[in-house]
Design a protein around this motif. Structure first.
Motif, PDB file in Angstrom:
ATOM      1  N   ASN A 121      -5.847 -12.824  27.954  1.00 37.63           N
ATOM      2  CA  ASN A 121      -5.674 -13.252  29.335  1.00 37.63           C
ATOM      3  C   ASN A 121      -4.688 -14.403  29.466  1.00 37.63           C
ATOM      4  N   GLU A 125      -4.333 -10.001  39.874  1.00 37.91           N
ATOM      5  CA  GLU A 125      -4.966  -8.682  39.995  1.00 37.91           C
ATOM      6  C   GLU A 125      -4.066  -7.598  39.413  1.00 37.91           C
ATOM      7  N   ASN A 165      -4.265  -7.434  35.724  1.00 35.49           N
ATOM      8  CA  ASN A 165      -5.601  -7.146  35.191  1.00 35.49           C
ATOM      9  C   ASN A 165      -6.186  -8.343  34.440  1.00 35.49           C
ATOM     10  N   THR A 173      -8.986 -10.889  34.103  1.00 32.04           N
ATOM     11  CA  THR A 173     -10.373 -10.714  34.531  1.00 32.04           C
ATOM     12  C   THR A 173     -11.137 -12.021  34.725  1.00 32.04           C
ATOM     13  N   GLN A 174     -10.571 -13.157  34.304  1.00 31.48           N
ATOM     14  CA  GLN A 174     -11.295 -14.419  34.413  1.00 31.48           C
ATOM     15  C   GLN A 174     -10.886 -15.176  35.675  1.00 31.48           C
ATOM     16  N   ASP A 179      -2.107  -3.272  27.914  1.00 29.39           N
ATOM     17  CA  ASP A 179      -1.750  -3.854  29.217  1.00 29.39           C
ATOM     18  C   ASP A 179      -0.331  -4.421  29.175  1.00 29.39           C
TER      19      ASP A 179
END
Length: 236
Positions: A146, A127, A130, A132-133, A179
Motif C-alpha cells: 500500500n 480508490e 485499490n 485498502t487502508q 496491481d
C-alpha cells in the motif's frame, strides 16, 4: 508514439559513460544489470538528483537541463526510488498529505489551497489504485504494497509523463505486484513513457517493450524484448 525523452552520451565521473537511448510515448524501457552496475545512479541522473553529469538530455526534442529534482518534477518526470522509506515518503505525514504533495499547485488559488477538492481528488486516486487502508493513517502504518501504491498515486496525481521506476515490485506480495503491473498498463495507454529498472530479468521480459543491459558503465545492448533471451541478458 513520439519521442518523449532522448539521452545522448550521458556520463557521470567514472561510473557511467556514453549512455544514449530514446523513450517514446506508450513505451516501457527495461533497464537491468548486476548490483553495482549503476542502475540507481542512472535513475538519479535522469531525475536531477546528481550534479555535474555529462552529455545531453532532450524532452520532446528540446535540450533540457535538470539541475535538481524540482526542475525534473516541473517538467513531468517522476521517480519511484528503490528505497521508498528513505527517499520517497514523508514519514511524519498521513497518506492524504503524501499523495497530494506533488500536486498542490493544481489546487492552489492565490495563497490558498482548496482543501475539500484536494481531499476528494486524493480519495479518487486511492480508490482507483485499490489502496485498502485509511488515508488518514500515517504512511508508516501502511503495508509495503500500500505504501508503493500511494507513491504511484502521488505521481499519477501530479500528471507526470515520464515515470522512472527503480525496483518498483521488490519485496511486495503477489497481489500488490499484479496491481502495480495493471497501473503501468493504464499509464502507457495514456501515452506515458516508463523506464522500468529491475534485477528480475523475467519481470523485464514480461512487461517491457525493450531492454537495455548496463554493463561496464554503459549499455551493452538496447533491443526489443522479443529479440533477446534470459541467457543472453545474463551473458551480457
Amino acid at each position: 508514439g513520439n519521442t518523449l525523452l532522448s539521452v545522448r552520451n550521458l556520463g557521470f565521473e567514472d561510473k557511467l559513460e556514453n549512455i544514449s537511448f530514446d523513450l517514446h510515448k506508450g513505451e516501457i524501457l527495461g533497464v537491468t544489470g548486476l548490483a553495482g552496475s549503476g542502475r540507481t545512479l542512472l535513475a538519479n541522473c535522469l531525475f536531477g538528483a546528481v550534479k555535474d553529469i555529462r552529455g545531453k538530455i532532450f524532452l520532446n526534442g528540446v535540450e533540457t537541463k535538470l539541475p535538481d529534482p524540482y526542475t525534473a518534477i516541473s517538467k513531468g518526470i517522476a521517480l519511484i526510488p528503490e528505497n521508498r522509506i528513505t527517499d520517497s515518503i514523508f514519514s511524519s505525514l498521513n497518506v492524504n498529505d503524501n499523495v497530494s504533495v506533488s500536486a498542490l499547485k493544481r489546487f492552489a488559488n492565490a495563497l490558498m489551497i482548496n482543501t475539500p477538492i484536494l481531499k476528494q481528488s486524493v480519495m479518487e486516486y486511492i480508490e482507483k489504485l485499490n489502496i485498502t487502508q485509511d488515508p488518514e493513517d500515517n504512511i508508516l502504518e501502511y503495508s509495503g504494497g500500500n505504501q508503493q501504491k500511494a507513491i504511484f498515486a502521488k505521481w499519477i496525481m501530479s500528471r507526470s509523463k515520464i515515470f522512472i521506476l527503480d525496483e518498483p515490485t521488490r519485496g511486495l506480495d503477489i497481489a500488490s505486484k499484479i496491481d502495480i503491473y495493471n497501473y503501468i498498463n493504464d499509464l502507457i495507454k495514456k501515452d506515458v513513457g516508463i523506464i522500468f529498472i529491475s534485477s528480475d530479468i523475467e519481470e523485464i521480459l514480461g512487461i517491457c517493450d525493450r531492454v537495455a543491459v548496463l554493463s561496464s558503465r554503459t549499455f551493452a545492448c538496447n533491443i526489443s524484448t522479443r529479440d533477446i533471451t534470459v541467457e543472453k541478458i545474463i551473458q551480457l
